[in-house]
Design a protein around this motif. Structure first.
Motif, PDB file in Angstrom:
ATOM      1  N   GLN A   1       0.918  -1.224   0.307  1.00 25.99           N
ATOM      2  CA  GLN A   1      -0.179  -0.546  -0.033  1.00 25.99           C
ATOM      3  C   GLN A   1       0.601   1.581  -0.170  1.00 25.99           C
TER       4      GLN A   1
ATOM      5  N   LYS B   1      -2.884   5.486  -1.754  1.00 24.98           N
ATOM      6  CA  LYS B   1      -3.296   4.469  -2.718  1.00 24.98           C
ATOM      7  C   LYS B   1      -4.117   2.949  -1.977  1.00 24.98           C
ATOM      8  N   GLU B   2      -5.117   2.719  -2.852  1.00 23.16           N
ATOM      9  CA  GLU B   2      -5.274   1.584  -1.986  1.00 23.16           C
ATOM     10  C   GLU B   2      -4.644  -0.054  -1.799  1.00 23.16           C
TER      11      GLU B   2
END
Length: 121
Positions: A38, A42-43
């Protein structure tokens, strides 16, 4: 199962790092294990996974040919070569509920605390 990831650090682009994941309280030798990462803002995304036997491995397209996942009795490794600045992230290892490897985070029940990888340009 409690997992511990280690081996992160700061490296220049083109360099290498090897991440390690170990389990405490109970072995994960019968579980598939995956690495996720990660980056800030961001995911979490899938990186690589390996089945309980080591016979099946999966990689995200972004790391194919550069990263290699492997395992022995109670350790799982992620060898990362030709690192790029876009590989910068916190890397997590996770143990699946079952023996097979999976690219889906929902298949993983046990997660480690993460190790920071920073790649400078």
């Amino acid at each position: 199962v409690q997992l511990q990831a280690s081996g992160g650090g700061l490296v220049q682009a083109g360099g290498s790092l090897r991440l390690s994941c170990t389990a405490s309280k109970r072995t994960f030798s019968n579980n598939g294990v995956g690495w996720f990462r990660q980056a800030p803002g961001k995911e979490r995304e899938f990186v690589a996974a390996i089945s309980w036997s080591g016979g099946d491995t999966y990689y995200a397209d972004s790391v194919k040919g550069r990263f290699t996942i492997s395992r022995d009795v109670n350790m799982v490794y992620l060898q990362m070569n030709s690192l790029k600045p876009e590989d910068t992230a916190v890397y997590f290892c996770a143990a699946a509920r079952r023996a097979f490897a999976s690219v889906a985070s929902r298949e993983y029940a046990y997660w480690g605390q993460g190790t920071q990888v920073t790649v400078s340009s």
